[in-house]
Design an enzyme around this catalytic site. Structure first.
Site, PDB file in Angstrom:
ATOM      1  N   GLN A  39       2.220  -6.962  36.779  1.00  0.00           N
ATOM      2  CA  GLN A  39       2.914  -5.686  36.957  1.00  0.00           C
ATOM      3  C   GLN A  39       1.971  -4.518  36.727  1.00  0.00           C
ATOM      4  OE1 GLN A  39       6.807  -5.980  35.393  1.00  0.00           O
ATOM      5  NE2 GLN A  39       7.433  -3.952  36.019  1.00  0.00           N
ATOM      6  N   ASP A  40       1.853  -4.061  35.478  1.00  0.00           N
ATOM      7  CA  ASP A  40       0.847  -3.025  35.219  1.00  0.00           C
ATOM      8  C   ASP A  40      -0.018  -3.457  34.046  1.00  0.00           C
ATOM      9  OD1 ASP A  40       2.748  -2.522  33.222  1.00  0.00           O
ATOM     10  OD2 ASP A  40       2.604  -0.353  33.386  1.00  0.00           O
ATOM     11  N   PRO A  41      -1.151  -2.795  33.815  1.00  0.00           N
ATOM     12  CA  PRO A  41      -2.095  -3.270  32.795  1.00  0.00           C
ATOM     13  C   PRO A  41      -1.513  -3.222  31.385  1.00  0.00           C
ATOM     14  CG  PRO A  41      -3.141  -1.670  34.275  1.00  0.00           C
ATOM     15  CD  PRO A  41      -1.672  -1.633  34.557  1.00  0.00           C
TER      16      PRO A  41
ATOM     17  N   ASN B   7       4.453   1.145  32.235  1.00  0.00           N
ATOM     18  CA  ASN B   7       4.981   1.681  33.500  1.00  0.00           C
ATOM     19  C   ASN B   7       4.789   3.183  33.674  1.00  0.00           C
ATOM     20  OD1 ASN B   7       5.996  -0.812  34.589  1.00  0.00           O
ATOM     21  ND2 ASN B   7       7.655  -0.692  33.102  1.00  0.00           N
TER      22      ASN B   7
END
Length: 225
Positions: free
Chosen positions: A64-66, A134
């Site tokens: 998804q995101d880091p 996010n």
């Protein structure tokens, strides 16, 4: 954030760097990096594509995101830098690997060995503000990483896409070429792993497909550091 890609991704993705959405994203990132702590470091943003070229991509593991904690993210989905505690989802990935292959759980979460063998460890969003999951969602990265998936979808040589959880599975609509393979289950997160990730055998499924294609299998064992 100009096109710094030195391998075959460079020319393939060059048009994206000229598009309006990417220019807005670059302006946003310039501001973010100068006013906040943002992960990963600028030079690590495109590491997934740097380690795993277009032609060499055998498998995609979509994240998804880091990670948004200090010293964790380095541009590869699920992976953390050496010396950093293995995050819970990755620990569950290691537990599944242990159950499939009998490998000991390593003392680190550094997945470069996978990336170097053709496992593209791609997040759908490539940057994040410290402590704010996010926080860079909807700023343009999704357009860019969708294009990465589309380019792989256009490839003649089959790719194995591993889609864990609803966020990753939403990208299934981009994978229209029936040559490719999709392996999916719930996410390895502690919140969902017991509802179908454990026992799903994704790693051996990948290697069975690769063996049937006459391709070298992935050595999934991560060494201790």
């Amino acid at each position: 954030m100009e096109n710094v890609l030195k391998n075959d991704w460079g020319p393939l993705l060059a048009p994206e760097f000229e598009k309006e959405y990417y220019r807005k994203l670059a302006d946003f990132l310039k501001e973010e990096y100068s006013t906040h702590v943002v992960y990963p470091k600028k030079e690590d943003i495109f590491n997934a594509l740097e380690y795993t070229s277009y032609e060499n991509t055998k498998v995609v593991i979509l994240g998804q995101d880091p990670y948004h904690g200090p010293n964790q993210a380095h541009g590869l989905s699920f992976s953390v830098q050496p010396g950093i505690k293995t995050p819970p989802s990755l620990l569950n990935m290691y537990k599944e690997l242990r159950d499939e292959y009998g490998y000991d759980i390593p003392n680190n979460g550094y997945l470069v060995k996978w990336a170097e063998q053709g496992v593209l460890l791609l997040n759908t969003v490539l940057t994040v503000r410290q402590g704010e999951a996010n926080s860079h969602k909807g700023k343009g990265w999704e357009h860019f990483t969708d294009r990465v998936i589309e380019l792989l979808n256009e490839r003649e040589k089959p790719v194995i896409f591993i889609l864990w959880g609803r966020h990753a599975q939403a990208k299934k609509k981009l994978i229209t070429n029936t040559k490719h393979h999709i392996i999916e289950s719930v996410h390895p997160s502690p919140l969902s792993a017991r509802r179908g990730f454990f026992g799903s055998k994704p790693y051996s499924k990948v290697n069975t497909i690769l063996a049937n294609m006459g391709e070298r299998e992935i050595d999934w064992e991560i060494p201790n550091l």
